[in-house]
Structures are given as structure tokens and as C-alpha cells.
Design a protein around this motif. Sequence first.
Motif, PDB file in Angstrom:
ATOM      1  N   TRP A 173      46.140  37.675  38.871  1.00  0.00           N
ATOM      2  CA  TRP A 173      46.785  38.856  38.943  1.00  0.00           C
ATOM      3  C   TRP A 173      47.416  39.288  37.485  1.00  0.00           C
ATOM      4  CZ3 TRP A 173      48.880  41.069  44.235  1.00  0.00           C
ATOM      5  CH2 TRP A 173      47.708  41.170  45.067  1.00  0.00           C
ATOM      6  N   LEU A 174      48.141  38.194  37.024  1.00  0.00           N
ATOM      7  CA  LEU A 174      49.053  38.426  35.830  1.00  0.00           C
ATOM      8  C   LEU A 174      48.111  38.872  34.825  1.00  0.00           C
ATOM      9  CD1 LEU A 174      52.060  36.598  34.750  1.00  0.00           C
ATOM     10  CD2 LEU A 174      50.342  36.653  33.182  1.00  0.00           C
ATOM     11  N   SER A 175      46.892  37.973  34.580  1.00  0.00           N
ATOM     12  CA  SER A 175      46.151  38.545  33.372  1.00  0.00           C
ATOM     13  C   SER A 175      45.595  39.741  33.437  1.00  0.00           C
ATOM     14  CB  SER A 175      44.889  37.626  33.365  1.00  0.00           C
ATOM     15  OG  SER A 175      45.397  36.187  33.397  1.00  0.00           O
ATOM     16  N   ALA A 176      44.925  40.193  34.633  1.00  0.00           N
ATOM     17  CA  ALA A 176      44.415  41.546  34.674  1.00  0.00           C
ATOM     18  C   ALA A 176      45.512  42.761  34.635  1.00  0.00           C
ATOM     19  CB  ALA A 176      43.758  41.669  36.187  1.00  0.00           C
ATOM     20  N   LEU A 177      46.543  42.275  35.129  1.00  0.00           N
ATOM     21  CA  LEU A 177      47.601  43.481  35.121  1.00  0.00           C
ATOM     22  C   LEU A 177      48.249  43.638  33.793  1.00  0.00           C
ATOM     23  CD1 LEU A 177      48.896  42.522  38.595  1.00  0.00           C
ATOM     24  CD2 LEU A 177      48.219  44.890  38.161  1.00  0.00           C
ATOM     25  N   THR A 178      48.460  42.412  33.216  1.00  0.00           N
ATOM     26  CA  THR A 178      49.016  42.313  31.751  1.00  0.00           C
ATOM     27  C   THR A 178      48.208  43.299  30.804  1.00  0.00           C
ATOM     28  OG1 THR A 178      50.151  40.439  32.040  1.00  0.00           O
ATOM     29  CG2 THR A 178      49.806  41.011  29.848  1.00  0.00           C
ATOM     30  N   PHE A 179      46.769  43.035  31.083  1.00  0.00           N
ATOM     31  CA  PHE A 179      45.947  43.760  30.264  1.00  0.00           C
ATOM     32  C   PHE A 179      45.989  45.303  30.367  1.00  0.00           C
ATOM     33  CE2 PHE A 179      41.595  45.646  30.264  1.00  0.00           C
ATOM     34  CZ  PHE A 179      41.359  45.636  28.843  1.00  0.00           C
ATOM     35  N   LEU A 180      45.979  45.513  31.711  1.00  0.00           N
ATOM     36  CA  LEU A 180      46.029  46.884  32.202  1.00  0.00           C
ATOM     37  C   LEU A 180      47.336  47.611  31.652  1.00  0.00           C
ATOM     38  CD1 LEU A 180      44.743  46.517  35.648  1.00  0.00           C
ATOM     39  CD2 LEU A 180      43.769  47.827  33.798  1.00  0.00           C
TER      40      LEU A 180
END
Lengths: 286, 307
Positions: free
Chosen positions: A209-216
Motif C-alpha cells: 500500500w505504501l508504494s501505491a499510495l506514495t505514488f498517488l
Amino acid sequence: MTLSDSVPKLLAASQEELEKLLDEFEGSPSLDAFFDIGATAEILSLDRRSEETTPLVGMLSNAAARWLWSGILEDVAFASVGCVYHTALLCYFAQYSDKYHPSDIKTIKRLSEGRLLGRSDLPLLTQEVTAAYLSRCQVSATFGVSGKRDLATLIDKRALRARSDEYDIMAIIMCAQLVQLGCASYESRVRLFPRTLLIESVRSDNINWLSALTFLCVRMFGLPPWLRSAVVERAITHLPEGVGLLPWPQSDKESDLIQRTARGLRLRSTVALMLCLNDLENSDHG
Amino acid sequence: MSRSEFIKSQISSLAKATLKWLWTNSGSFKHSNLTGKELNWQVKPLGELSFMLMTLKRHGIRNRLTDRLTAYALEEANTVDWQELAAYDSSAATTLAVIADFFMTEGRPLPFERSYLDLLSDMGYFRGMDRPAYGEMEMAYSLGRIGDPRYEASLAAWFAHTPFCLRQHPARYCIDDLYSLTHAVYYLTDMGLRDATQFLDAETVTRMKNEIVLLTAVMVRADNADALGELALCWLLCGIEINELRRTILNQALRRLFVAATPDGAIAPTSKVLAHAKSSQSNFGELYHTTLVCAMLFHLLTKRTYL
């Protein structure tokens, strides 16, 4: 070692895995592989064709163009209602391939205009994004036109719930896609929920989640400085030493509403993190 | 016995049998104290039982068994922590509203603080969820029933996003599409107590009725008594005019449902579950929903001179 030093290794791992996935699906189409490819396509659709994604977008677009030409995409879309969003997304990618010819889309166009595609009982956000991508492929999609809904309420009010799962991440991604495609107004951009989930992913050490949300957040919803250092610290601890995808977090949350495997989510998260490492590093130094 | 008399006698007999089965198995409507997904699932049957009992009452149908079931459902609903459920997921809005409606219909104080439901509604909590169009209609209708007019005004707008209004090709209707239509009929007609033209133009209502007839004919050939029961119910709720062809289709649908009856009075959704039920291998979860639907259908048919 800087954050950006990891980009080539993450790219190499992503390329290798995506290539395998595309070959596997082409050799023996399965819904699992289709949704795994779709999960990666979701993130790539939100990148403004940066240098890092060129090889990935190229591979995906060429594969999508082949599948559109051969009829695999229409078979998948016709076989299962749940595949229509990713089919529309892959049709959108197919257009970026040299192998794409405008006549390749004609069957999808006929299915949609003949009321045989896209009109099923789907969550409204999915319906809207599907229609938005199809319309960018010159397919008249007269569904999913619920107007400019208040995405801020739809997405941000989710923060009030006591639970969250993978579908929440997908909803945020779809919201970002609508904003990027110009189907939602700038003012309706959401803030609260992506940040809330990002904080939760830092606290639970959920690198998926951290990766996807940081990107977003970096690209679309804003990443506040007070959150940035915590995100960077968590990301660093999970960066693979050699060439490899991000690990699968112990604390990850599934959703029975969407079908995607750990493999697809690891690939999605690796691509997402790779795409924002430079941004994180630059702003960290700044 | 004529064909018509046979059908009427079967309807009357199964109306009683289905209620008897529900009463015999009422213990299985008991909610669980589990948390997480299980909590949500475990109150669904209780909410659906309450909805059926309330619908029958609103149509003037009460008897000894409905009274017993109502007393049981009220008592059981009083043991649920509805506020915890509401906080867990915004999808609980509909169940909470149905339970509130049920208690209000029975003239009882609600089993949770009404102000808490209003608070969640006011803060936009219930809107923070991406539902299919009929899910939005379900919430709008349920909250409208308990006096929150902000939602019900949007029924027609959400209906415009259902597969039916998007003119899904009949050949492409899947089971979810079909349920979206049957449920839309529930909400637009207030379970048969108002005319759908209150929300829709006459042409759309006519097209809706024709589509229900067509889909009923299709489903007579399928192995899904649950969807077929909901479709047959819709004939009554939206007052489909009967002619010879339509009578034949509805009679065949009812005969299909009669065949799905288990020896102890439940209605099995599929022939596989029916076979299991005949050898006592089926479970409550497999049978209760179709039995609720058909109990409602058979009781409404006994009350009206429709066939």
C-alpha cells in the motif's frame, strides 16, 4: 546510496516480471494473469510517460495491441463482467503501440455500441472509468455518464470507516484516472483518504500500500512534508538489495471484491515506488 | 381440479409451508457476535427477514406465524450492536434503515440511537462508498422510508445507471443485472404500494414491465429459483397486465417454483440444493433467501386476484 540508485534495479525487476506475465497470459490466458497485468497498467496509466516507464509502457502497449488484433481482449471482456474496466484500459494502451491500427478496435466498438459490453451491474466508479477509457479509443460509451460526481465525498468519506481493503486502493486509483482524463474537475480532487491510508500503511509497515499510495500522493493528491520522511524511511527498509520486486507484506489486506494475486500487487507496487523515488529524493534534499 | 385451481391450491399451501419453515429455522436467523466480515454477514438474514415481515404487514398480511416471527425478529434485533456495525462499514446504512423501519412499523422503540444514524448520514459517511446503481437505490429507498427525504429524491437518477436503463442487451443480462432490475422495482414501487410512474415516465414503465416478462420467460428455463422468484414478485409489485401469453409465462414460472419446494417447506434456489435438501444435506444459508422471497410472493398472490 541514494534512493534514485535503486531505480535501475527496480526497473530491471519490473521489466523481467512484466515480460513473464505478458508471455504467460499470451500463451495461456487466465483471469489471474489478466488482473495482475491490469493492476500494473493502472499505475502506468497515471505516469506521464517518464523515462523509467518507457520500456514498460512499450511492452504493455505492444502486447495489448496484439491481443486487441487477435481478439483476446474482446473474448476476456465478453467472458466476465469484471474484466471490462481492464479491457478498456488495455485498449487505451494498445493505441500507443506501433502495431496498432484504428480498425483493430472495431469489434470492441461494435460490442459497446450494440449494448453488449459495459452496461452490466458494476460499481459506478468502475462504470465511469471504463466509459472514459473507451471513449478515448473512439468507442462511443454511452454509459457511466453520471456527470461530474463529487469525488471528494465519495473517496474522502471512506476515511470514516473502521476498515479498509484493496478495493480502497483501486477506488483511489480510479479517481486519479478520472482526474487525469479530465472527467473530474480539479476542485474535486481528494486529499484526506489517500493520506489517511498512507499513514496507516506506514504504521502497519505495509509496503504494498505504501508504494501505491506514495505514488498517488506524490503525483496527484499531494504528499505533505511531515509525512514524507516517514514514507522514505519505510520505503528504504524494504528496497531489495539486488534486482527484485518489493516483498509481499505480512499485514496486507485482501478484498473479496476484486481479484488480484500477490504477484500482480508486488509488480504494481514495485513500479509505483520506482516512479516516485526520484521525486522523494529531490524533495527530501530540498 | 383445473389447472388454475391447482396453481391456486399450491400457492396457498406453499405460502403456509414457507412460513412454517422460516419459523422452524428461526434460530438460524440469530446474529453472531463475531466481528469483521462475519458480523456483516450474520445480520443480513435477520435484516431480510425483517424486510419480508414488514412488507407483508404493509400489505395487510398477518397471521399466527408472522406474529411469532415478528416477535422473534424484534427480540433478536435488540441484541445486536447496530452502532458497531455502522461504524465498521458504510454499507450497513441499508440494514440499519431496514431495522429502524421494521421497528417503527411495529411501533417499537429503535434498537439503536436514531441520532447516531442521522449523525452518520449528516457527515456524509454513507456516501463514502462506491456502490452499483441499485445499491444506491437501496440505500436511498431505505433511508427515505424512515423519513430522510434527501436520498429518495435521487431514486430515478440512480435508476438511470442500472443495466436496464443503460439498455443492456437482454442476451447479456447476468444474474447481478437481473437482481439490479428486481430490486429497482422494489424501491420504485415501494414494494407494490405506489405506482412507478411517480418516478418514471410511462414509456419507461412499459419497457420495464416488458423486460420483466421477457426475463421471466428466460429464467423459467434456467436453474435459479431465487432470481425467478424475485422476477415473479415484480409482476405483482409493478402490476403487469395479464394476457394469455403472459399468464402462460407466469404460470410456468410458478410451477418451476413449486418444483423447487423441499419436503419441509423451504424453496431451494437450484436443483442441486434441492437434491441436497431431499437428503438432508443442505444448510440454512443455501435455502433461507429463496424461501423468504417465495414466502412473500405466495402470500401476496393469495391476497390478490391476479392469476
